[in-house]
Design an enzyme around this catalytic site. Structure first.
Site, PDB file in Angstrom:
ATOM      1  N   HIS A  32     -17.473 -15.418 115.918  1.00  0.00           N
ATOM      2  CA  HIS A  32     -18.554 -15.143 116.877  1.00  0.00           C
ATOM      3  C   HIS A  32     -17.953 -14.745 118.237  1.00  0.00           C
ATOM      4  O   HIS A  32     -18.428 -13.806 118.878  1.00  0.00           O
ATOM      5  CB  HIS A  32     -19.415 -16.391 117.105  1.00  0.00           C
ATOM      6  CG  HIS A  32     -20.213 -16.842 115.926  1.00  0.00           C
ATOM      7  ND1 HIS A  32     -20.228 -18.143 115.490  1.00  0.00           N
ATOM      8  CD2 HIS A  32     -21.055 -16.172 115.087  1.00  0.00           C
ATOM      9  CE1 HIS A  32     -21.031 -18.260 114.451  1.00  0.00           C
ATOM     10  NE2 HIS A  32     -21.539 -17.080 114.173  1.00  0.00           N
ATOM     11  N   LYS A  56     -33.327 -23.051 108.743  1.00  0.00           N
ATOM     12  CA  LYS A  56     -32.436 -23.797 107.858  1.00  0.00           C
ATOM     13  C   LYS A  56     -32.010 -25.049 108.624  1.00  0.00           C
ATOM     14  O   LYS A  56     -31.948 -25.053 109.848  1.00  0.00           O
ATOM     15  CB  LYS A  56     -31.223 -22.966 107.448  1.00  0.00           C
ATOM     16  CG  LYS A  56     -30.668 -22.082 108.539  1.00  0.00           C
ATOM     17  CD  LYS A  56     -29.623 -21.134 107.980  1.00  0.00           C
ATOM     18  CE  LYS A  56     -29.253 -20.064 108.993  1.00  0.00           C
ATOM     19  NZ  LYS A  56     -28.310 -19.110 108.595  1.00  0.00           N
ATOM     20  N   ARG A 105     -19.505  -8.836 108.385  1.00  0.00           N
ATOM     21  CA  ARG A 105     -18.217  -9.213 107.803  1.00  0.00           C
ATOM     22  C   ARG A 105     -18.007  -8.490 106.496  1.00  0.00           C
ATOM     23  O   ARG A 105     -17.201  -7.599 106.373  1.00  0.00           O
ATOM     24  CB  ARG A 105     -18.168 -10.733 107.549  1.00  0.00           C
ATOM     25  CG  ARG A 105     -17.949 -11.544 108.785  1.00  0.00           C
ATOM     26  CD  ARG A 105     -18.390 -12.953 108.593  1.00  0.00           C
ATOM     27  NE  ARG A 105     -19.824 -13.005 108.415  1.00  0.00           N
ATOM     28  CZ  ARG A 105     -20.529 -14.122 108.376  1.00  0.00           C
ATOM     29  NH1 ARG A 105     -19.928 -15.281 108.457  1.00  0.00           N
ATOM     30  NH2 ARG A 105     -21.837 -14.083 108.250  1.00  0.00           N
ATOM     31  N   SER A 143     -19.754 -20.060 109.713  1.00  0.00           N
ATOM     32  CA  SER A 143     -20.099 -21.426 110.134  1.00  0.00           C
ATOM     33  C   SER A 143     -20.275 -22.320 108.905  1.00  0.00           C
ATOM     34  O   SER A 143     -19.900 -23.490 108.919  1.00  0.00           O
ATOM     35  CB  SER A 143     -21.384 -21.417 110.960  1.00  0.00           C
ATOM     36  OG  SER A 143     -21.215 -20.656 112.123  1.00  0.00           O
TER      37      SER A 143
END
Ligand code: ADP
Length: 174
Positions: A32, A56, A105, A143
């Site tokens: 990040h 979430k 990514r 993460s």
């Protein structure tokens, strides 16, 4: 520059320099931070938006996620960290930003990001989404993986900023 129906924000010189980078940041990773550092070169006024309710369960509360991010960007002028609730397009509008920044990514990120960018364009035709391609050294970092390995006792100093590494260690020991 804007279609008639669309973003209510006027494209002023200051709004054109401003972008929002929204996400869960649960917690912030070096991936990040790499996106933030590079996006800041394009947008000298960068607002990092921490989603209050990303749909979430998060490991860290929104307040903790904001604290970890603020600490990580404290030496980066022009970067602000702000929590937000609800739609990203509303957040961008409230910040008078013209651009949403997201990171990419793997190919697996693409489908979701593509759907979201198209949905956001329908909601706010004047708002552009810009994708920053990951730097290869961070391409594997997420993460989710960080949380999983932290729970198993891994040392995460190489992957996340120092305060986040400390807080992950404390969480794992709870
Ligand atoms: P979200 O839950 O909204 O996907 P994340 O905190 O997981 O929020 O990620 C925010 C943004 O940062 C997303 O666009 C994600 O693809 C991107 N991102 C996350 N990790 C990396 C990384 N290692 N390199 C580049 N972009 C990344």
């Amino acid at each position: 520059m804007y279609p008639k129906r669309g973003l209510q924000v006027k494209a002023t010189p200051s709004s054109l320099r401003r972008a929002v980078y929204p996400g869960s940041f649960d917690p912030v990773t070096n991936g990040h931070l790499d996106v933030i550092r590079r996006a800041r070169k394009l947008f000298p006024d960068l607002v990092v938006g921490v989603a209050v309710n990303p749909g979430k369960g998060t490991l860290f509360s929104v307040d903790e996620r904001v604290i970890l991010l603020k600490d990580a960007v404290r030496r980066l002028p022009g970067v602000r960290v702000i929590p937000f609730n609800g739609l990203v397009v509303h957040f961008a509008r409230s910040q008078k930003a013209c651009v949403i920044v997201r990171g990419l990514r793997m190919l697996s990120d693409f489908e979701y990001e593509f759907q979201m960018a198209l949905t956001n364009r329908k909601l706010e035709p004047g708002l552009e989404t810009i994708f920053m391609m990951t730097s290869e050294e961070y391409s594997y970092l997420s993460s989710r993986l960080i949380k999983e390995t932290a729970a198993l006792g891994a040392d995460l100093k190489r992957f996340v900023p120092p305060l986040a590494a400390r807080r992950l260690k404390e969480k794992a020991a709870e």
